[in-house]
Scaffold this motif. Structure first.
Motif, PDB file in Angstrom:
ATOM      1  N   LEU A 168       0.933  -1.228  -0.165  1.00 37.82           N
ATOM      2  CA  LEU A 168      -0.160   0.022   0.205  1.00 37.82           C
ATOM      3  C   LEU A 168       1.038   1.299   0.038  1.00 37.82           C
ATOM      4  N   LYS A 169       0.180   2.360  -0.528  1.00 37.61           N
ATOM      5  CA  LYS A 169       0.843   3.569  -0.492  1.00 37.61           C
ATOM      6  C   LYS A 169      -0.295   4.598   0.220  1.00 37.61           C
ATOM      7  N   PHE A 170       0.285   5.895   0.651  1.00 29.43           N
ATOM      8  CA  PHE A 170      -0.759   6.881   1.214  1.00 29.43           C
ATOM      9  C   PHE A 170      -1.255   7.268   0.251  1.00 29.43           C
ATOM     10  N   ALA A 171      -2.659   7.569   0.172  1.00 24.33           N
ATOM     11  CA  ALA A 171      -3.468   8.363  -0.973  1.00 24.33           C
ATOM     12  C   ALA A 171      -2.939   9.832  -0.950  1.00 24.33           C
ATOM     13  N   PRO A 172      -3.020  10.477  -2.084  1.00 23.76           N
ATOM     14  CA  PRO A 172      -2.394  11.869  -2.125  1.00 23.76           C
ATOM     15  C   PRO A 172      -3.455  12.768  -1.170  1.00 23.76           C
ATOM     16  N   PRO A 173      -2.899  14.166  -0.672  1.00 28.89           N
ATOM     17  CA  PRO A 173      -3.683  14.869   0.313  1.00 28.89           C
ATOM     18  C   PRO A 173      -4.912  15.174  -0.155  1.00 28.89           C
ATOM     19  N   ASP A 174      -5.153  15.524  -1.397  1.00 29.69           N
ATOM     20  CA  ASP A 174      -6.724  15.876  -1.947  1.00 29.69           C
ATOM     21  C   ASP A 174      -7.586  14.778  -1.591  1.00 29.69           C
ATOM     22  N   VAL A 175      -7.239  13.408  -1.844  1.00 31.27           N
ATOM     23  CA  VAL A 175      -7.983  12.379  -1.867  1.00 31.27           C
ATOM     24  C   VAL A 175      -8.034  12.102  -0.245  1.00 31.27           C
ATOM     25  N   GLN A 176      -7.234  12.097   0.590  1.00 30.15           N
ATOM     26  CA  GLN A 176      -7.498  12.259   1.943  1.00 30.15           C
ATOM     27  C   GLN A 176      -8.296  13.340   2.444  1.00 30.15           C
ATOM     28  N   GLU A 177      -8.437  14.300   1.957  1.00 31.50           N
ATOM     29  CA  GLU A 177      -8.959  15.496   2.377  1.00 31.50           C
ATOM     30  C   GLU A 177     -10.567  15.160   2.526  1.00 31.50           C
ATOM     31  N   GLU A 178     -10.990  14.608   1.149  1.00 29.30           N
ATOM     32  CA  GLU A 178     -12.417  14.394   0.782  1.00 29.30           C
ATOM     33  C   GLU A 178     -12.853  13.120   1.607  1.00 29.30           C
ATOM     34  N   LEU A 179     -11.753  12.123   2.008  1.00 35.13           N
ATOM     35  CA  LEU A 179     -12.288  11.070   2.551  1.00 35.13           C
ATOM     36  C   LEU A 179     -12.555  11.247   4.012  1.00 35.13           C
ATOM     37  N   LYS A 180     -11.776  12.396   4.665  1.00 31.30           N
ATOM     38  CA  LYS A 180     -12.197  12.700   5.934  1.00 31.30           C
ATOM     39  C   LYS A 180     -13.473  13.191   6.152  1.00 31.30           C
ATOM     40  N   LYS A 181     -14.374  13.494   5.320  1.00 28.91           N
ATOM     41  CA  LYS A 181     -15.769  13.855   5.304  1.00 28.91           C
ATOM     42  C   LYS A 181     -16.452  12.758   5.974  1.00 28.91           C
ATOM     43  N   HIS A 182     -16.068  11.668   5.758  1.00 30.07           N
ATOM     44  CA  HIS A 182     -17.128  10.578   6.317  1.00 30.07           C
ATOM     45  C   HIS A 182     -16.520   9.633   7.254  1.00 30.07           C
ATOM     46  N   MET A 183     -16.031  10.377   8.363  1.00 32.00           N
ATOM     47  CA  MET A 183     -15.279   9.478   9.326  1.00 32.00           C
ATOM     48  C   MET A 183     -15.037  10.653  10.654  1.00 32.00           C
ATOM     49  N   PRO A 184     -14.987  10.006  11.896  1.00 36.42           N
ATOM     50  CA  PRO A 184     -14.919  10.894  12.873  1.00 36.42           C
ATOM     51  C   PRO A 184     -13.680  11.438  13.024  1.00 36.42           C
ATOM     52  N   ALA A 185     -13.270  12.438  13.878  1.00 38.47           N
ATOM     53  CA  ALA A 185     -11.849  13.084  13.912  1.00 38.47           C
ATOM     54  C   ALA A 185     -10.963  12.002  14.114  1.00 38.47           C
ATOM     55  N   PHE A 186     -11.227  10.831  14.956  1.00 34.27           N
ATOM     56  CA  PHE A 186     -10.281   9.891  15.414  1.00 34.27           C
ATOM     57  C   PHE A 186     -10.003   8.874  14.305  1.00 34.27           C
ATOM     58  N   GLY A 187     -10.787   8.879  13.161  1.00 35.12           N
ATOM     59  CA  GLY A 187     -10.631   8.083  11.961  1.00 35.12           C
ATOM     60  C   GLY A 187      -9.120   8.413  11.027  1.00 35.12           C
ATOM     61  N   SER A 188      -9.086   7.772  10.274  1.00 32.97           N
ATOM     62  CA  SER A 188      -7.682   7.922   9.386  1.00 32.97           C
ATOM     63  C   SER A 188      -7.960   7.876   7.922  1.00 32.97           C
ATOM     64  N   ALA A 189      -7.552   8.991   7.459  1.00 37.54           N
ATOM     65  CA  ALA A 189      -8.044   8.759   5.921  1.00 37.54           C
ATOM     66  C   ALA A 189      -6.709   8.511   5.188  1.00 37.54           C
ATOM     67  N   LYS A 190      -5.620   7.987   5.626  1.00 40.06           N
ATOM     68  CA  LYS A 190      -4.482   7.595   4.822  1.00 40.06           C
ATOM     69  C   LYS A 190      -4.716   6.272   4.281  1.00 40.06           C
ATOM     70  N   ASN A 191      -4.009   5.415   4.425  1.00 37.72           N
ATOM     71  CA  ASN A 191      -4.373   4.129   3.622  1.00 37.72           C
ATOM     72  C   ASN A 191      -3.733   3.127   4.350  1.00 37.72           C
ATOM     73  N   PRO A 192      -4.458   2.170   5.034  1.00 40.74           N
ATOM     74  CA  PRO A 192      -6.085   1.850   5.064  1.00 40.74           C
ATOM     75  C   PRO A 192      -6.856   3.129   5.481  1.00 40.74           C
ATOM     76  N   VAL A 193      -7.819   3.454   4.726  1.00 37.18           N
ATOM     77  CA  VAL A 193      -8.957   4.547   5.266  1.00 37.18           C
ATOM     78  C   VAL A 193      -9.702   3.900   6.353  1.00 37.18           C
ATOM     79  N   ASP A 194      -9.471   4.272   7.412  1.00 39.02           N
ATOM     80  CA  ASP A 194     -10.273   3.810   9.101  1.00 39.02           C
ATOM     81  C   ASP A 194     -11.582   4.598   8.956  1.00 39.02           C
ATOM     82  N   MET A 195     -12.577   4.302   8.763  1.00 41.33           N
ATOM     83  CA  MET A 195     -13.832   5.154   9.099  1.00 41.33           C
ATOM     84  C   MET A 195     -14.134   4.812  10.344  1.00 41.33           C
TER      85      MET A 195
END
Ligand code: ADP
Ligand code: MG
Length: 704
Positions: free
Chosen positions: A323-350
């Protein structure tokens, strides 16, 4: 391939069952019953001289009594009658035989098998089997076998050399929910073989992926050709990879089981993905039959549980798709559907708070995003969510994304509710797995498919008449002496004709000549015994290296001759070779054997203990293209040695690739005459400095 006949075999409009029986429990009864139970729409003709009606169908006394030549005749009679039945079928004008009857080459009766095939070919018939369970096809409602039911519906097609395994796998398709359209038992492959069916399945719109259980292939080259021309993915499980297993497989289907490593090589070159075991065959078949290849390295994981995310990440790396980390813009969007303590990196932990909506939004965005090459959706069963609803959200997200052409799969860790959800997913075209590592392995199969398709080996044998003529001349001399061993000097002449970079080598017949040669080559030199009776020169103390001056040459000449006499008093000595002393480099070995299944095969490994103790070698069927050779250099465990170790510069891979390429051309060109060869060692230098072949060996085939 006899396409007309195979059409009738696979898609018959009428079927005769020769040996139909009214006794439940008999194969002739089961086959008839299965045809009926399977819902076959064509005509069914039971044949039995002693019955008038079986399972409410009128019975015919013989094949010749049929009102028409059936498209397919299934032969279930005992072996002592089977060939006679085949003859009658031929006379009747039947074109396809499915010979369930056993008692042929698998028990040593190669004569009966040959007779069967001779009869079939006389009438233009094709033969499936003998010694088979039969064939099953969902799209034709055709259960022409003694397997109990048609498989769980899907688009994979199984071709298997083991009939018992067909029946077992048929049952597993329901518990594992891996869908098949066809299952074909090919038994002894006396006529119709893997290659014929692979070719035929290319035009079968119900098959999206061909799944093989292989014990031994008879015509390796035909198999490779069929696979590399196939556009549909092919996956194979090769059985008989252990020494004892190979022997068991050989007696099972009467075919030659070549070396496991050579099979792996052939599969790679032919674009066939491999499975490691039966479970893995199902996992990978499911993915290959439902999803396109994974074309890039950007794999995204979405999860509601950190643990399964970590397990999946580990598995991804283990299976070669890290795996690789997703680029920042992708991470920003992914953060919209998770709590603050989630992770938008990769794995994306909702996180465990993820419900249907977050799964839907995240999957829809991630799947559609151009960065993503493939998506794995992980789910841990929770009390607040319903697995089936999550599954439905994933499917809807995938559909709504409008994206196609990249793989997506799901791993659900939980109990029976998850099982139901996974079944729903598979039925709706999304591969689903329990443990995350199973899903990652299946994703890796899609990546392997992409890799092997991109380096598909379509190299053709191109013989250079000038090289071949030079080789023929040298071989003729040895044949004239009644020898099968060429000397190093002779072998090097052939190597050199094919453009291999050999250390300059001359043959001295006397001491003075040796001195002259050494002077003109330049000191230091190497001297070796040259005798067709001494294949391993060092064993005879017949090699002296680093000879620095004339005195050394004279001294070595005498010692080598004396040593040879001690080693083998009556050895025929051609002389003493005087060679340029190649500077030291990384020692590698290149060699070849004529594999019983695949023909000339080139081997590569590192020298010394790597090959002798660790057997760290890899193969390719010759000839072979350069991208395959590049791959070979990475396959051995000792591969890092070629990168240069302990401060060494990286080794000259390009020169080594070129040597292997030419070597493979040479051995395929000489396959008719040569049984094995090696260049041991070849010294590999730093990048740009090339390689040097310092020893050469060619053994000819024994002539009858
Ligand atoms: P053998 O028949 O015993 O395999 P080789 O020709 O391979 O004989 O020689 C034995 C060893 O001597 C080689 O493994 C290599 O290390 C060294 N050697 C042989 N020929 C040369 C050469 N021309 N230059 C440098 N080293 C050589
Ligand atoms: Mg050697």
């Amino acid at each position: 391939m006899n396409k007309e006949a195979i059409n009738k075999l696979m898609r018959p409009k009428s079927v005769a069952v020769v040996g139909a029986s009214s006794q439940p429990g008999k194969i002739g009864y089961t086959v008839l019953e299965n045809l009926i139970k399977g819902g076959y729409k064509g005509k069914i003709y039971p044949i039995n001289p002693a019955a008038t009606e079986i399972l409410s169908l009128p019975v015919f006394a013989s094949v010749s009594a049929l009102p028409e030549p059936a498209d397919l005749a299934i032969i279930t009679v005992p072996v002592k009658f089977a060939n006679q039945v085949a003859e009658e079928c031929g006379q009747k004008g039947i074109k396809a035989l499915s010979v369930i009857t056993s008692g042929y080459s698998e028990v040593g009766r190669n004569d009966l098998e040959k007779e069967l095939i001779d009869i079939a070919h006389k009438y233009g018939m094709c033969v499936l089997g003998p010694n088979i369970v039969g064939s099953l096809s969902n799209s034709d409602d055709l259960n022409a076998s003694f397997g109990p039911f048609l498989p769980f519906k899907g688009s994979a097609t199984l071709i298997t050399q083991s009939g018992a395994l067909l029946i077992a796998m048929d049952a597993i398709t329901y518990t594992r929910k891996v869908g098949f359209d066809k299952m074909i038992s090919i038994g002894n492959m006396a006529d119709v073989d893997f290659a014929d069916l692979i070719e035929w399945l290319e035009d079968d719109k119900y098959t999206s992926c061909t799944c093989l259980y292989v014990e031994g292939i008879k015509d390796g080259r035909k198999f490779i050709d069929a696979c590399r021309n196939a556009k549909k993915p092919i996956i194979a499980l090769k059985a008989g990879t252990s020494v004892h297993g190979a022997a068991a497989a050989a007696s099972h289907t009467g075919s030659l089981a070549g070396s496991a490593k050579v099979y792996t090589a052939a599969f790679q070159q032919a674009g066939v993905v491999q499975a490691s075991d039966l479970n893995n065959l199902f996992d990978r078949t499911l993915a290959l039959s439902l999803m396109p290849p994974l074309k890039g390295t950007n794999l995204l994981l979405v999860t509601n549980g950190g643990g399964v995310g970590v397990l999946a990440t580990d598995a991804a790396e283990k299976f070669g798709i890290p795996l690789k980390f997703a680029p920042p813009d992708v991470q920003e969007e992914l953060k919209k559907h998770m709590p603050a303590f989630g992770s938008a990196k990769n794995p994306v932990d909702m996180t465990g708070m993820a419900g249907n909506d977050w799964y839907y939004e995240t999957v829809k965005f991630a799947y559609a995003h151009p960065w993503t090459d493939g998506l794995v959706v992980l789910y841990c069963e929770t009390a607040m969510t319903s697995p089936v609803e999550i599954a439905q959200a994933v499917k809807k997200a995938m559909d709504d994304s409008g994206m196609k052409g990249k793989p997506i799969m799901v791993s659900m860790v939980g109990g029976t509710r998850c099982d139901k959800a996974m079944q729903w997913l598979v039925e709706n075209g999304i591969p689903a797995y329990g443990p995350p590592d199973q899903a990652m392995n299946a994703m890796a199969a899609l990546s392997e498919l992409n890799r092997i398709q991109s380096m598909l080996d379509k190299t053709e044998v191109v013989s250079d008449p000038a090289c071949a003529a030079k080789a023929a001349e040298i071989i003729a001399v040895a044949r004239g002496d009644g020898r099968t061993a060429l000397t190093e000097v002779e072998a090097k002449q052939i190597f050199s004709a094919y453009g291999l970079p050999i250390a300059q080598t001359w043959l001295a017949k006397c001491e003075d000549e040796a001195v002259e040669m050494a002077k003109s080559i330049g000191f230091p030199v190497v001297m070796k015994i040259i005798s067709p009776d001494i294949v391993h020169k060092s064993d005879a103390k017949g090699v002296k290296v680093n000879i620095k001056d004339e005195a050394g040459v004279r001294e070595s000449y005498k010692t080598i001759l004396a040593n040879a006499k001690v080693y083998k008093a009556d050895a025929n000595i051609h002389g003493i070779a005087v060679q340029e002393m190649a500077p030291s480099g990384t020692e590698v070995i290149v060699g070849s054997v004529n594999d019983a299944t695949f023909g000339p095969t080139v081997m590569f490994g590192l020298g010394g203990i790597f090959v002798e103790v660790l057997k760290d070698v890899t193969f390719r069927v010759a000839p072979v293209n350069k991208s395959q050779i590049e791959q070979m250099l990475t396959e051995i465990r000792g591969a890092p040695m070629l990168k240069g170790v302990r401060g060494e510069l990286p080794r000259d891979r390009a020169a080594l690739v070129d040597v292997l390429y030419r070597y493979a051309i040479m051995i395929s060109d000489l396959a008719g005459e040569v049984s094995e060869t090696d260049a041991n060692p070849i010294l590999v230098y730093a990048e740009g400095k090339g390689v040097k072949v310092v020893d050469a060996r060619i053994i000819l085939k024994k002539k009858a």
